[in-house]
Design a protein around this motif. Structure first.
Motif, PDB file in Angstrom:
ATOM      1  N   ALA A  82       0.659  -1.231   0.125  1.00  0.00           N
ATOM      2  CA  ALA A  82       0.065  -0.184  -0.660  1.00  0.00           C
ATOM      3  C   ALA A  82       0.629   1.486  -0.643  1.00  0.00           C
ATOM      4  CB  ALA A  82      -1.177   0.336   1.237  1.00  0.00           C
ATOM      5  N   ARG A  83       1.905   0.802   1.130  1.00  0.00           N
ATOM      6  CA  ARG A  83       2.588   2.221   0.413  1.00  0.00           C
ATOM      7  C   ARG A  83       3.242   2.251  -0.919  1.00  0.00           C
ATOM      8  NH1 ARG A  83       5.440   1.259   6.313  1.00  0.00           N
ATOM      9  NH2 ARG A  83       3.500   2.539   7.617  1.00  0.00           N
ATOM     10  N   LEU A  84       3.475   1.165  -1.365  1.00  0.00           N
ATOM     11  CA  LEU A  84       5.036   1.356  -2.428  1.00  0.00           C
ATOM     12  C   LEU A  84       3.471   2.352  -3.342  1.00  0.00           C
ATOM     13  CD1 LEU A  84       6.684  -2.077  -2.678  1.00  0.00           C
ATOM     14  CD2 LEU A  84       8.068   0.326  -2.608  1.00  0.00           C
ATOM     15  N   ALA A  85       2.331   1.572  -3.696  1.00  0.00           N
ATOM     16  CA  ALA A  85       1.086   2.210  -4.572  1.00  0.00           C
ATOM     17  C   ALA A  85       0.914   3.644  -3.902  1.00  0.00           C
ATOM     18  CB  ALA A  85      -0.312   1.539  -3.835  1.00  0.00           C
ATOM     19  N   MET A  86       0.682   4.687  -2.582  1.00  0.00           N
ATOM     20  CA  MET A  86       0.909   5.920  -2.172  1.00  0.00           C
ATOM     21  C   MET A  86       1.937   6.093  -3.318  1.00  0.00           C
ATOM     22  SD  MET A  86       0.871   7.448   1.372  1.00  0.00           S
ATOM     23  CE  MET A  86       2.207   7.198   1.472  1.00  0.00           C
ATOM     24  N   TYR A  87       2.784   5.546  -2.802  1.00  0.00           N
ATOM     25  CA  TYR A  87       4.353   7.160  -3.448  1.00  0.00           C
ATOM     26  C   TYR A  87       4.339   6.405  -4.719  1.00  0.00           C
ATOM     27  CZ  TYR A  87       6.754   5.882   0.334  1.00  0.00           C
ATOM     28  OH  TYR A  87       7.431   5.719   1.904  1.00  0.00           O
ATOM     29  N   VAL A  88       4.062   5.390  -6.085  1.00  0.00           N
ATOM     30  CA  VAL A  88       3.590   5.503  -7.594  1.00  0.00           C
ATOM     31  C   VAL A  88       2.137   6.742  -7.716  1.00  0.00           C
ATOM     32  CG1 VAL A  88       2.524   4.110  -8.939  1.00  0.00           C
ATOM     33  CG2 VAL A  88       4.020   3.043  -7.711  1.00  0.00           C
ATOM     34  N   ALA A  89       1.268   6.529  -6.678  1.00  0.00           N
ATOM     35  CA  ALA A  89       0.483   7.540  -7.291  1.00  0.00           C
ATOM     36  C   ALA A  89       0.908   8.993  -7.097  1.00  0.00           C
ATOM     37  CB  ALA A  89      -0.889   7.687  -6.149  1.00  0.00           C
ATOM     38  N   LEU A  90       1.762   9.420  -5.719  1.00  0.00           N
ATOM     39  CA  LEU A  90       2.280  10.376  -5.831  1.00  0.00           C
ATOM     40  C   LEU A  90       2.758  10.450  -6.573  1.00  0.00           C
ATOM     41  CD1 LEU A  90       2.447  13.064  -3.834  1.00  0.00           C
ATOM     42  CD2 LEU A  90       4.458  12.053  -2.211  1.00  0.00           C
ATOM     43  N   ILE A  91       4.512  10.294  -7.309  1.00  0.00           N
ATOM     44  CA  ILE A  91       4.554  10.305  -8.460  1.00  0.00           C
ATOM     45  C   ILE A  91       3.746  10.995  -9.774  1.00  0.00           C
ATOM     46  CG2 ILE A  91       6.415   9.791  -9.918  1.00  0.00           C
ATOM     47  CD1 ILE A  91       7.291  10.466  -7.518  1.00  0.00           C
ATOM     48  N   ILE A  92       2.722  10.392  -9.660  1.00  0.00           N
ATOM     49  CA  ILE A  92       1.328  10.650 -10.875  1.00  0.00           C
ATOM     50  C   ILE A  92       1.177  11.336 -10.800  1.00  0.00           C
ATOM     51  CG2 ILE A  92      -0.092  10.144 -12.216  1.00  0.00           C
ATOM     52  CD1 ILE A  92       0.704   6.536 -11.730  1.00  0.00           C
ATOM     53  N   ILE A  93       0.625  12.153  -9.429  1.00  0.00           N
ATOM     54  CA  ILE A  93       0.090  13.454  -9.407  1.00  0.00           C
ATOM     55  C   ILE A  93       0.864  14.664  -9.806  1.00  0.00           C
ATOM     56  CG2 ILE A  93      -1.084  14.554  -7.499  1.00  0.00           C
ATOM     57  CD1 ILE A  93      -2.271  12.404  -6.365  1.00  0.00           C
ATOM     58  N   VAL A  94       1.906  14.858  -9.414  1.00  0.00           N
ATOM     59  CA  VAL A  94       3.699  15.611  -8.652  1.00  0.00           C
ATOM     60  C   VAL A  94       3.828  15.081 -10.674  1.00  0.00           C
ATOM     61  CG1 VAL A  94       5.894  16.000  -8.927  1.00  0.00           C
ATOM     62  CG2 VAL A  94       4.628  14.823  -6.884  1.00  0.00           C
ATOM     63  N   ASN A  95       3.964  14.542 -11.176  1.00  0.00           N
ATOM     64  CA  ASN A  95       4.542  14.329 -12.606  1.00  0.00           C
ATOM     65  C   ASN A  95       2.812  15.161 -13.277  1.00  0.00           C
ATOM     66  OD1 ASN A  95       6.704  13.206 -14.180  1.00  0.00           O
ATOM     67  ND2 ASN A  95       5.768  11.964 -12.498  1.00  0.00           N
ATOM     68  N   HIS A  96       1.727  15.103 -12.777  1.00  0.00           N
ATOM     69  CA  HIS A  96       0.582  15.656 -14.350  1.00  0.00           C
ATOM     70  C   HIS A  96       0.886  17.431 -13.816  1.00  0.00           C
ATOM     71  CE1 HIS A  96      -3.461  16.983 -14.780  1.00  0.00           C
ATOM     72  NE2 HIS A  96      -3.449  17.577 -13.382  1.00  0.00           N
ATOM     73  N   TYR A  97       1.082  17.914 -12.368  1.00  0.00           N
ATOM     74  CA  TYR A  97       0.955  19.130 -12.592  1.00  0.00           C
ATOM     75  C   TYR A  97       2.514  19.925 -12.967  1.00  0.00           C
ATOM     76  CZ  TYR A  97      -3.176  19.191  -9.261  1.00  0.00           C
ATOM     77  OH  TYR A  97      -4.220  19.378  -8.801  1.00  0.00           O
ATOM     78  N   VAL A  98       3.509  18.849 -13.078  1.00  0.00           N
ATOM     79  CA  VAL A  98       4.308  19.392 -13.706  1.00  0.00           C
ATOM     80  C   VAL A  98       4.476  19.399 -15.441  1.00  0.00           C
ATOM     81  CG1 VAL A  98       6.765  18.900 -14.317  1.00  0.00           C
ATOM     82  CG2 VAL A  98       5.964  18.412 -12.467  1.00  0.00           C
ATOM     83  N   GLY A  99       4.213  17.865 -15.443  1.00  0.00           N
ATOM     84  CA  GLY A  99       3.179  18.575 -17.033  1.00  0.00           C
ATOM     85  C   GLY A  99       2.675  19.589 -17.746  1.00  0.00           C
ATOM     86  N   CYS A 100       1.567  19.966 -16.311  1.00  0.00           N
ATOM     87  CA  CYS A 100       0.425  20.991 -16.854  1.00  0.00           C
ATOM     88  C   CYS A 100       1.064  22.450 -16.964  1.00  0.00           C
ATOM     89  CB  CYS A 100      -0.785  21.364 -16.019  1.00  0.00           C
ATOM     90  SG  CYS A 100      -1.538  19.754 -16.148  1.00  0.00           S
ATOM     91  N   PHE A 101       2.064  22.064 -15.667  1.00  0.00           N
ATOM     92  CA  PHE A 101       3.158  23.459 -15.359  1.00  0.00           C
ATOM     93  C   PHE A 101       3.819  23.717 -17.482  1.00  0.00           C
ATOM     94  CE2 PHE A 101       2.660  23.941 -11.372  1.00  0.00           C
ATOM     95  CZ  PHE A 101       2.092  25.243 -10.848  1.00  0.00           C
ATOM     96  N   TRP A 102       4.627  22.482 -17.371  1.00  0.00           N
ATOM     97  CA  TRP A 102       5.507  22.346 -19.291  1.00  0.00           C
ATOM     98  C   TRP A 102       4.782  23.194 -20.346  1.00  0.00           C
ATOM     99  CZ3 TRP A 102       9.620  22.433 -20.957  1.00  0.00           C
ATOM    100  CH2 TRP A 102      10.512  22.577 -21.921  1.00  0.00           C
ATOM    101  N   PHE A 103       3.499  22.424 -20.343  1.00  0.00           N
ATOM    102  CA  PHE A 103       2.570  23.216 -20.937  1.00  0.00           C
ATOM    103  C   PHE A 103       2.421  24.982 -21.173  1.00  0.00           C
ATOM    104  CE2 PHE A 103      -1.748  24.268 -22.421  1.00  0.00           C
ATOM    105  CZ  PHE A 103      -1.470  24.739 -24.105  1.00  0.00           C
ATOM    106  N   SER A 104       2.182  25.052 -19.512  1.00  0.00           N
ATOM    107  CA  SER A 104       1.333  26.392 -19.610  1.00  0.00           C
ATOM    108  C   SER A 104       2.851  27.543 -19.611  1.00  0.00           C
ATOM    109  CB  SER A 104       1.411  26.385 -17.913  1.00  0.00           C
ATOM    110  OG  SER A 104       1.191  28.573 -17.917  1.00  0.00           O
TER     111      SER A 104
END
Length: 180
Positions: free
Chosen positions: A30-52
């Protein structure tokens, strides 16, 4: 608002220390899944900023931006988002990408992301290594105890049939105690 809810969910899971789960192995996964989800969320926002960053240069009439260089200035938003997300994911991992900064503001942003990603990715790898070590420790402890049991049975010259039944019960008990 979504980011705050996601943050509260992760905070709640961290504070409860995953008490909902009864098995140590499930807690580790569950902790590993949480880390992966966190990485995906961070990448979503970084990708949105990159697009911006690229889109703001495009909107201001600057022909030198990553969207134009990559030929994505006329693409639909879905394609642009996926390209941005892909760029972000490659900054956080040892992967390649053909999207490159085309102006100073994009290069500055990309440089900051690389430094940020270095820290995040290193922490992520460290967390995975720690979780895998914890899983290995759980398994090795059970194997040590089973070896001690086998040695005890040999020393006491317990019959093979009874010894097999005792080891079978031991394994059953060990699995049940790990799932508590």
């Amino acid at each position: 608002a979504r980011l705050v809810r996601v943050h509260k969910l992760f905070e709640w899971l961290y504070m409860t220390d995953f008490e909902l789960f009864t098995s140590e192995q499930v807690v580790i996964f569950a902790r590993l899944a949480m880390y992966v989800a966190l990485i995906i969320i961070v990448n979503h926002y970084v990708g949105c900023f990159w697009f911006s960053v690229g889109n703001s240069a495009f909107q201001s009439g600057n022909p030198h931006n990553w969207l134009t260089v990559a030929g994505l200035d006329e693409a639909d938003r879905k394609h642009q988002y996926l390209a941005s997300l892909h760029w972000s994911l490659t900054q956080f991992s040892p992967a390649t990408n053909n999207l490159v900064p085309a102006n100073p503001s994009e290069r500055l942003f990309a440089s900051c992301v690389v430094i940020f990603a270095l820290v995040i990715f290193s922490s992520f790898v460290s967390s995975i290594t720690g979780a895998m070590a914890a899983l290995a420790s759980l398994n090795s402890q059970m194997h040590r105890e089973e070896s001690r049991l086998c040695e005890f049975l040999r020393e006491r010259q317990i019959s093979v049939e009874l010894g097999q039944r005792v080891r079978s019960l031991f394994r059953k008990y060990a699995r049940a105690s790990r799932s508590r």
